[in-house]
Write a protein that holds these residues in place. Structure first.
Motif, PDB file in Angstrom:
ATOM      1  N   LEU B 281       0.855  -1.178   0.000  1.00  0.00           N
ATOM      2  CA  LEU B 281       0.000   0.000   0.000  1.00  0.00           C
ATOM      3  C   LEU B 281       0.894   1.233   0.000  1.00  0.00           C
ATOM      4  O   LEU B 281       1.814   1.328   0.824  1.00  0.00           O
ATOM      5  CB  LEU B 281      -0.890   0.002   1.242  1.00  0.00           C
ATOM      6  CG  LEU B 281      -1.919  -1.124   1.339  1.00  0.00           C
ATOM      7  CD1 LEU B 281      -2.537  -1.159   2.734  1.00  0.00           C
ATOM      8  CD2 LEU B 281      -3.000  -0.934   0.275  1.00  0.00           C
ATOM      9  N   THR B 282       0.650   2.146  -0.918  1.00  0.00           N
ATOM     10  CA  THR B 282       1.544   3.305  -1.033  1.00  0.00           C
ATOM     11  C   THR B 282       0.829   4.629  -0.863  1.00  0.00           C
ATOM     12  O   THR B 282       1.446   5.677  -0.810  1.00  0.00           O
ATOM     13  CB  THR B 282       2.233   3.312  -2.415  1.00  0.00           C
ATOM     14  OG1 THR B 282       1.214   3.265  -3.409  1.00  0.00           O
ATOM     15  CG2 THR B 282       3.165   2.126  -2.570  1.00  0.00           C
ATOM     16  N   THR B 283      -0.494   4.562  -0.795  1.00  0.00           N
ATOM     17  CA  THR B 283      -1.243   5.807  -0.644  1.00  0.00           C
ATOM     18  C   THR B 283      -2.526   5.502   0.136  1.00  0.00           C
ATOM     19  O   THR B 283      -3.021   4.380   0.085  1.00  0.00           O
ATOM     20  CB  THR B 283      -1.562   6.410  -2.035  1.00  0.00           C
ATOM     21  OG1 THR B 283      -2.462   7.498  -1.876  1.00  0.00           O
ATOM     22  CG2 THR B 283      -2.205   5.395  -2.944  1.00  0.00           C
ATOM     23  N   PRO B 284      -3.047   6.483   0.872  1.00  0.00           N
ATOM     24  CA  PRO B 284      -4.309   6.228   1.576  1.00  0.00           C
ATOM     25  C   PRO B 284      -5.432   5.915   0.571  1.00  0.00           C
ATOM     26  O   PRO B 284      -5.425   6.419  -0.549  1.00  0.00           O
ATOM     27  CB  PRO B 284      -4.591   7.554   2.296  1.00  0.00           C
ATOM     28  CG  PRO B 284      -3.263   8.222   2.411  1.00  0.00           C
ATOM     29  CD  PRO B 284      -2.503   7.819   1.181  1.00  0.00           C
ATOM     30  N   LEU B 285      -6.356   5.063   0.986  1.00  0.00           N
ATOM     31  CA  LEU B 285      -7.484   4.695   0.134  1.00  0.00           C
ATOM     32  C   LEU B 285      -8.784   4.961   0.886  1.00  0.00           C
ATOM     33  O   LEU B 285      -8.906   4.645   2.066  1.00  0.00           O
ATOM     34  CB  LEU B 285      -7.410   3.205  -0.237  1.00  0.00           C
ATOM     35  CG  LEU B 285      -6.162   2.736  -0.996  1.00  0.00           C
ATOM     36  CD1 LEU B 285      -6.128   1.215  -1.081  1.00  0.00           C
ATOM     37  CD2 LEU B 285      -6.125   3.347  -2.390  1.00  0.00           C
ATOM     38  N   SER B 296      -5.565  11.720  -0.619  1.00  0.00           N
ATOM     39  CA  SER B 296      -4.403  12.334   0.033  1.00  0.00           C
ATOM     40  C   SER B 296      -4.453  11.999   1.514  1.00  0.00           C
ATOM     41  O   SER B 296      -5.502  11.637   2.055  1.00  0.00           O
ATOM     42  CB  SER B 296      -4.441  13.850  -0.156  1.00  0.00           C
ATOM     43  OG  SER B 296      -5.484  14.381   0.652  1.00  0.00           O
ATOM     44  N   TRP B 297      -3.312  12.138   2.180  1.00  0.00           N
ATOM     45  CA  TRP B 297      -3.274  11.898   3.614  1.00  0.00           C
ATOM     46  C   TRP B 297      -4.230  12.840   4.347  1.00  0.00           C
ATOM     47  O   TRP B 297      -4.944  12.429   5.259  1.00  0.00           O
ATOM     48  CB  TRP B 297      -1.852  12.062   4.149  1.00  0.00           C
ATOM     49  CG  TRP B 297      -1.063  10.790   4.082  1.00  0.00           C
ATOM     50  CD1 TRP B 297      -0.077  10.488   3.199  1.00  0.00           C
ATOM     51  CD2 TRP B 297      -1.197   9.645   4.942  1.00  0.00           C
ATOM     52  NE1 TRP B 297       0.412   9.222   3.441  1.00  0.00           N
ATOM     53  CE2 TRP B 297      -0.253   8.684   4.507  1.00  0.00           C
ATOM     54  CE3 TRP B 297      -2.027   9.328   6.016  1.00  0.00           C
ATOM     55  CZ2 TRP B 297      -0.109   7.437   5.122  1.00  0.00           C
ATOM     56  CZ3 TRP B 297      -1.885   8.094   6.629  1.00  0.00           C
ATOM     57  CH2 TRP B 297      -0.934   7.143   6.182  1.00  0.00           C
ATOM     58  N   ASP B 298      -4.241  14.109   3.935  1.00  0.00           N
ATOM     59  CA  ASP B 298      -5.112  15.078   4.616  1.00  0.00           C
ATOM     60  C   ASP B 298      -6.567  14.640   4.559  1.00  0.00           C
ATOM     61  O   ASP B 298      -7.271  14.609   5.564  1.00  0.00           O
ATOM     62  CB  ASP B 298      -4.977  16.454   3.942  1.00  0.00           C
ATOM     63  CG  ASP B 298      -3.860  17.260   4.599  1.00  0.00           C
ATOM     64  OD1 ASP B 298      -3.517  16.935   5.758  1.00  0.00           O
ATOM     65  OD2 ASP B 298      -3.325  18.177   3.946  1.00  0.00           O
ATOM     66  N   ILE B 664      -8.314   2.912   4.237  1.00  0.00           N
ATOM     67  CA  ILE B 664      -7.105   2.119   4.431  1.00  0.00           C
ATOM     68  C   ILE B 664      -5.912   3.069   4.449  1.00  0.00           C
ATOM     69  O   ILE B 664      -5.752   3.888   3.543  1.00  0.00           O
ATOM     70  CB  ILE B 664      -6.928   1.088   3.293  1.00  0.00           C
ATOM     71  CG1 ILE B 664      -8.168   0.177   3.179  1.00  0.00           C
ATOM     72  CG2 ILE B 664      -5.683   0.236   3.534  1.00  0.00           C
ATOM     73  CD1 ILE B 664      -8.124  -0.765   1.986  1.00  0.00           C
ATOM     74  N   LEU B 665      -5.099   2.943   5.477  1.00  0.00           N
ATOM     75  CA  LEU B 665      -3.942   3.827   5.620  1.00  0.00           C
ATOM     76  C   LEU B 665      -2.650   3.023   5.422  1.00  0.00           C
ATOM     77  O   LEU B 665      -2.459   1.997   6.066  1.00  0.00           O
ATOM     78  CB  LEU B 665      -3.942   4.464   7.019  1.00  0.00           C
ATOM     79  CG  LEU B 665      -5.215   5.248   7.373  1.00  0.00           C
ATOM     80  CD1 LEU B 665      -5.176   5.688   8.830  1.00  0.00           C
ATOM     81  CD2 LEU B 665      -5.381   6.447   6.445  1.00  0.00           C
ATOM     82  N   PRO B 693      10.239   3.889   3.303  1.00  0.00           N
ATOM     83  CA  PRO B 693       8.896   3.352   3.051  1.00  0.00           C
ATOM     84  C   PRO B 693       8.511   3.594   1.588  1.00  0.00           C
ATOM     85  O   PRO B 693       8.957   4.572   0.984  1.00  0.00           O
ATOM     86  CB  PRO B 693       7.996   4.160   3.978  1.00  0.00           C
ATOM     87  CG  PRO B 693       8.898   4.900   4.905  1.00  0.00           C
ATOM     88  CD  PRO B 693      10.228   5.011   4.247  1.00  0.00           C
ATOM     89  N   PRO B 694       7.693   2.737   1.020  1.00  0.00           N
ATOM     90  CA  PRO B 694       7.287   2.933  -0.374  1.00  0.00           C
ATOM     91  C   PRO B 694       6.226   4.035  -0.485  1.00  0.00           C
ATOM     92  O   PRO B 694       5.389   4.181   0.402  1.00  0.00           O
ATOM     93  CB  PRO B 694       6.693   1.574  -0.752  1.00  0.00           C
ATOM     94  CG  PRO B 694       6.174   1.023   0.531  1.00  0.00           C
ATOM     95  CD  PRO B 694       7.076   1.544   1.625  1.00  0.00           C
ATOM     96  N   GLY B 695       6.274   4.764  -1.569  1.00  0.00           N
ATOM     97  CA  GLY B 695       5.247   5.784  -1.841  1.00  0.00           C
ATOM     98  C   GLY B 695       5.072   6.731  -0.675  1.00  0.00           C
ATOM     99  O   GLY B 695       6.044   7.240  -0.123  1.00  0.00           O
ATOM    100  N   GLU B 696       3.801   6.910  -0.291  1.00  0.00           N
ATOM    101  CA  GLU B 696       3.505   7.852   0.794  1.00  0.00           C
ATOM    102  C   GLU B 696       3.304   7.149   2.134  1.00  0.00           C
ATOM    103  O   GLU B 696       2.787   7.743   3.079  1.00  0.00           O
ATOM    104  CB  GLU B 696       2.235   8.630   0.453  1.00  0.00           C
ATOM    105  CG  GLU B 696       2.362   9.508  -0.775  1.00  0.00           C
ATOM    106  CD  GLU B 696       1.011  10.102  -1.160  1.00  0.00           C
ATOM    107  OE1 GLU B 696       0.213  10.404  -0.244  1.00  0.00           O
ATOM    108  OE2 GLU B 696       0.753  10.226  -2.359  1.00  0.00           O
TER     109      GLU B 696
END
Lengths: 161, 912
Positions: B281-285, B296-298, B664-665, B693-696
């Motif tokens: 997982l590389t970005t929040p979903l 985005s994380w925000d 999903i974080l 860490p990969p991606g974000e």
């Protein structure tokens, strides 16, 4: 052949591995140790496959490939060599029609070289299965082969009745 | 400690212990005698002859690795003759040796060639002959390649396998110059080799090298070697990760560091592919209209914070709960429980320990006051008798098992109690195979024998057990009816074996127990462990060095997560949530009013799911857990998750559970983290960042703090993981003396109360951790299982683990090497049962019971008893927990994974 019956003649310890392997090989009509037999030996001795296989790899008398009903071991130690190992091999080739390390077409004989059989007083000597034959000449070899052929023919016939 | 003696090597005076290995002593003192076949972890071989030296009173030259030092010994390690002889020997060895080198391994031979100026063939006496010797290459193993042309037959690999790992898989075949190393019948992949790679690590010439990532390993281009803790089981093996271009390209065992001293299992050595898996997982979903979309994380964090706040406002604090993770660090776990306690305002925080050892911990806390293993891993090697019960340690804790096997090789005894054959049975003196669920009857039977034979330790009982011999007499009375004959009737273990095992265990000077899931994961799990503890207490095998009880932990931080308070029942340091004084102390540490900390115990893992099913829990925060594969009675669990209003999952992969999430974080794996974990022998060990860490993806603890902040709560500001640990040390009395800098090199075993406390290898030496300082005996009766096989469901199904996969396999199944060994679900059935039901090996079958059904492949094996089945639980496609029960052990709330009735239906037959 009953592998387990043969093995149970010995307590399951590594000190008995050579006796067990010899007995199993002798009991096999093709004088060898198939893989499934070795697996059972490893299981019986509670050891790993390689420790069984390593023993066989070390001793030339043990084989993992099918051979024949009778193993003829031609002694190649210095005394026999001087007295005529090569002549013996040639005589066997003449009588059996095969050279070293191959079975006769009837699956009865297999000839291989062996280290000293400890019978220098009767050199040149061969060992057929567990019997020693010494002071060999081409004729003597012919007789021995015929005798064994005859015996196994009889066994076959008797079994046929 | 042996006698201190003085010896002289090349005129240099050296003080050392009598009887030590001369070569080792010389090297430790900077005298670098060459040698290839010697390794400090192995018995000397004396095969390469390069370590020749001259010793007064011994004629000629002698291999120093075969000499033990004694007082007054004078040694010449270097002179012209020795060096010339060594050069000659090396030259000779080189002629049999393929010198091709690809910089992917440490080549000690190549270094010596250089040292003796033999690089240039013109300087050599012997011409190469190795090309004519017909040396084979065996590349059949999933994880290694053996090239006999590079092998110098030093036998380090054979001894590594036998002496270090206790496996003895390797041997050699042929004679003399053409001999070479074999596994099995000269085919590595058909041998018993389980891929631990100890032979690779100890091979001095690159004859055995690892297969994975060969092309990526160039030792001259390694950017960093990072020492860290293995992410798999709870042994806590220290790894050395080789990093090149931001990727891990090799994992070695870290030599010389406890607990493993360089040893690893196949997962530790080859199980790191998942870190760089494209599935990370590389970005929040965020789930929108039933589909996950990148966010985005925000956006994601605001949504999470907003929803949690909304549930709090609308339904109150009891509507929220959290699952924490035994794969995350102490720092992550500590902040997770702090978050739940401060922000959710309840104690609804739990994790997988509830599913593994909750019963063990409850029984141990009640009996002896600590729920952790009482001994050090080294004690498995030192004990005179090890009782391994319900613990398949060769598969589940392979490096712990190496200690046990080495102990046996030194004359220790092993008793295995297990309804299913495990590989340790091969190394056991006695194997008791009770029917599933009958442990208490067996243990009571053993105690009956111990008492009958007069083998109890009266001094120990009088001085260290509450109520002394009076309490003992209650146990004696209870066990009177459990004659070995009665025990045999219930358990099917023959009387003779029960007696033999009981007497061996009681009579041995130092007896050690390794318990496991087999005892704990039952509806009477706590009773099982009480019974085991009773047996230890009446024989005096507790609170002494080399004796005790040890539940090896399944994941690398099961121990630590509990230690730092990730529990609905206890605060950091196992202090009950109801303890007012402690709550005041913690409130002050956290800077919050005492009243804001709930004194009511929270819900446990399965209770949380049950409360969600009833609609009481509305929102959940799951960090690094996969309950949709691990929880019992999965159909029920699924309904519960569907009923949740809001579910947040923080993980490194999509799992069986993430489809039910709303957000999903993406979090970090072990290789991207700094922090600490605690292993099964209470050793606080460092975890160190090796790659980015990969991606974000973000650090777990940072995500937790950020969610709190966005809910308007500041639960702490930390400069980094070391600072979080400093707070853990303040909150957790038994870790008060530990900090990151103290464990920079080696871990420290808690309790460690002060900065100058050395840690505690063995618990309870002075007294037990109960108010009275004495242990408690809890006599327990055997209770028959409520769930019984019948005509509809004639089989009893057991579940467990295998070596090559790990838990829900989210990590392990993303490694080619591990999958090459085992990547298929199956159920084991006894040959007689298979014949009776006309089922064939490898055929597809359906397992059915009242709770659910699944399909899997049948394997016929006498590893299980008649009427019993076994399934590994790792595989999503055949989730055994569709069949398990959520009837919980009343004391510990653990579910009975080890006992579910079912029937087996044939689906099809596979020809041949």
């Amino acid at each position: 052949m009953d592998i387990h019956k043969i093995m149970s003649g010995y307590t399951p310890g590594m000190e008995n591995i050579l006796n067990i392997l010899h007995d199993l090989q002798d009991a096999h009509p093709m004088n060898y140790l198939p893989e499934h037999t070795l697996r059972e030996v490893a299981r019986y001795l509670n050891t790993t496959l390689s420790s069984v296989y390593g023993v066989i790899g070390y001793y030339t008398m043990l084989s993992t490939k099918p051979r024949a009903r009778h193993i003829i071991r031609v002694c190649q130690s210095p005394v026999c060599h001087l007295m005529g190992t090569n002549t013996v091999v040639e005589a066997l080739r003449k009588h059996l029609g095969v050279g070293l390390n191959e079975p006769t077409p009837d699956g009865l004989f297999w000839v291989e070289l062996s280290e000293c059989t400890g019978t220098c007083e009767v050199a040149p000597a061969i060992m057929i299965d567990r019997e020693i034959y010494g002071d060999l000449s081409e004729n003597a070899i012919g007789n021995i082969i015929s005798m064994i052929r005859e015996k196994s023919g009889k066994v076959k016939k008797e079994a046929g009745h | 400690m042996g006698n201190q003696i003085s010896i002289k090597i090349d005129g240099k005076s050296i003080t050392t212990e009598e009887g030590r290995n001369l070569l080792q002593v010389a090297r430790e003192n900077g005298i670098n005698i060459p040698g290839l076949c010697y390794h400090r972890k192995l018995t000397p071989t004396g095969a390469c002859r390069l370590c020749l030296c001259k010793i007064t009173d011994i004629r000629g030259m002698i291999a120093s690795c075969t000499i033990r030092v004694k007082e007054g010994m004078e040694v010449i390690a270097f002179d012209e003759e020795l060096e010339q002889t060594r050069k000659f020997l090396l030259d000779y060895l080189l002629s049999e040796h393929n010198e091709h080198y690809d910089a992917s391994y440490e080549d000690e031979f190549r270094e010596l060639k250089h040292r003796y100026q033999l690089d240039d063939p013109a300087n050599r006496k012997f011409t190469p002959i190795w090309q004519d010797l017909g040396y084979p290459v065996d590349g059949t193993s999933p994880v290694l390649i053996y090239d006999a042309s590079k092998c110098i037959k030093c036998f380090r690999c054979i001894k590594a396998c036998d002496e270090v790992q206790g496996k003895n898989v390797l041997s050699f075949t042929n004679r003399g110059i053409t001999s070479y190393i074999i596994a099995g019948f000269d085919k590595w992949n058909e041998s018993e080799c389980d891929g631990c790679g100890e032979c690779i690590q100890l091979c001095p010439t690159g004859a055995i090298v690892e297969k994975p990532h060969r092309e990526k390993i160039d030792l001259e281009k390694i950017d960093e070697k990072v020492t860290t803790t293995c992410p798999y089981c709870g042994v806590g093996c220290q790894l050395e990760l080789f990093v090149s271009n931001g990727r891990i390209v090799r994992s070695n065992g870290a030599e010389g560091l406890p607990p493993n001293d360089g040893r690893l299992c196949v997962k530790g050595r080859f199980g790191y592919d998942f870190v760089h898996s494209p599935d990370r997982l590389t970005t929040p979903l965020i789930k929108r209209n039933g589909k996950f979309e990148e966010a985005s994380w925000d956006e994601a964090l605001d949504l999470v914070a907003g929803k949690f706040s909304q549930i709090l406002d609308e339904h109150g604090s009891q509507a929220l709960a959290g699952y924490s993770s035994a794969k995350a660090t102490n720092e992550d776990n500590y902040l997770f429980q702090k978050f739940v306690r401060l922000v959710f305002g309840n104690n609804n925080v739990d994790y997988c320990t509830r599913l593994c050892h909750a019963s063990t911990v409850v029984a141990m806390l009640k009996s002896i006051g600590d729920g952790a293993g009482s001994n050090s891993i080294e004690d498995y090697e030192r004990a005179d008798c090890i009782l391994v019960t319900g613990n398949n340690m060769i598969d589940t804790h392979p490096v712990t098992a190496t200690f046990a096997k080495r102990g046996r090789n030194r004359g220790g005894k092993i008793i295995v109690i297990d309804p299913k054959w495990t590989p340790l049975v091969r190394h056991a003196d006695i194997w008791l195979q009770p029917r599933l669920g009958t442990d208490v009857a067996l243990l009571n039977g053993m105690m009956h024998v111990i008492i009958r034979e007069g083998l109890i330790d009266e001094d120990f009982i009088s001085s260290r057990v509450e109520g002394g011999m009076d309490t003992f007499s209650q146990l004696k009375e209870l066990t009177e009816k459990y004659t070995p004959e009665m025990a045999e009737e219930i358990t099917s273990v023959p009387v003779g074996l029960i007696e033999e095992a009981a007497i061996l265990f009681a009579r041995s000077k130092k007896s050690l127990v390794a318990t496991g899931m087999g005892l704990s994961q039952q509806v009477i799990g706590t009773n099982n462990v009480f019974s085991l503890l009773n047996m230890l207490l009446i024989t005096g095998h507790l609170g002494k060095e080399g004796s005790g009880i040890n539940p090896p932990r399944g994941q690398n931080n099961v121990q630590g997560a509990s230690d730092v308070g990730t529990s609905p029942l206890t605060y950091p340091g196992y202090i009950p949530v109801g303890d007012d004084d402690n709550r005041r102390r913690i409130a002050e540490l956290w800077g919050v009013p005492y009243e804001s900390l709930s004194g009511e115990t929270g819900l446990t893992t399965v209770e949380i799911v049950q409360a969600a099913h009833k609609g009481i829990i509305k929102g959940m925060y799951i960090m690094g857990e996969n309950p949709m594969l691990t929880d019992p009675n999965l159909n029920h669990t699924e309904e519960a998750f569907r009923k949740l209003d809001f579910l947040v999952i923080q993980d490194i992969f999509q799992t069986d559970t993430t489809p039910y999430a709303d957000v999903i974080l993406p979090a970090t794996s072990f290789a991207e983290k700094n922090g600490t974990v605690v292993n099964s022998d209470r050793r606080v060990l460092r975890v160190r960042k090796a790659v980015d860490p990969p991606g974000e993806a973000r650090q777990d603890w940072e995500i937790i703090l950020e969610i709190a902040r966005r809910m308007g709560r500041n639960i702490g500001e930390y400069a980094g993981e070391a600072a979080i640990f400093d707070e853990i040390a303040m909150a957790t009395p038994m870790m008060a003396g530990i900090s990151h800098d103290r464990i920079e090199e080696k871990g420290i075993q808690w309790p460690c109360y002060t900065k100058d406390h050395p840690g505690t290898p063995t618990l309870f030496l002075e007294g037990f951790n109960t108010p009275s300082g004495k242990a408690r005996i809890h006599p327990v009766e055997y209770i028959e299982q409520e769930e019984k096989p019948d005509n509809d469901y004639p089989f009893v199904l057991n579940s467990g683990r295998i070596l090559y996969q790990y838990h829900t396999a989210t990590m392990s199944r993303r490694n080619k090497s591990l999958n090459d060994f085992a990547n298929e679900a199956y159920v084991l059935m006894h040959p007689d049962d298979a014949a009776r039901h006309e089922l064939t090996d490898r055929s597809r079958v359906r397992l059915v019971n009242r709770r659910g059904e699944l399909e899997t492949s049948l394997r016929i094996s006498d590893e299980v008893a008649r009427g019993e089945l076994f399934m590994p639980f790792h595989f999503s496609e055949s989730p055994v927990n569709k069949l398990t029960r959520d009837n919980l052990d009343p004391h510990s709330r653990i579910p009975p994974y080890k006992f579910s009735v079912c029937r087996v239906e044939s689906l099809q037959y596979v020809s041949d």
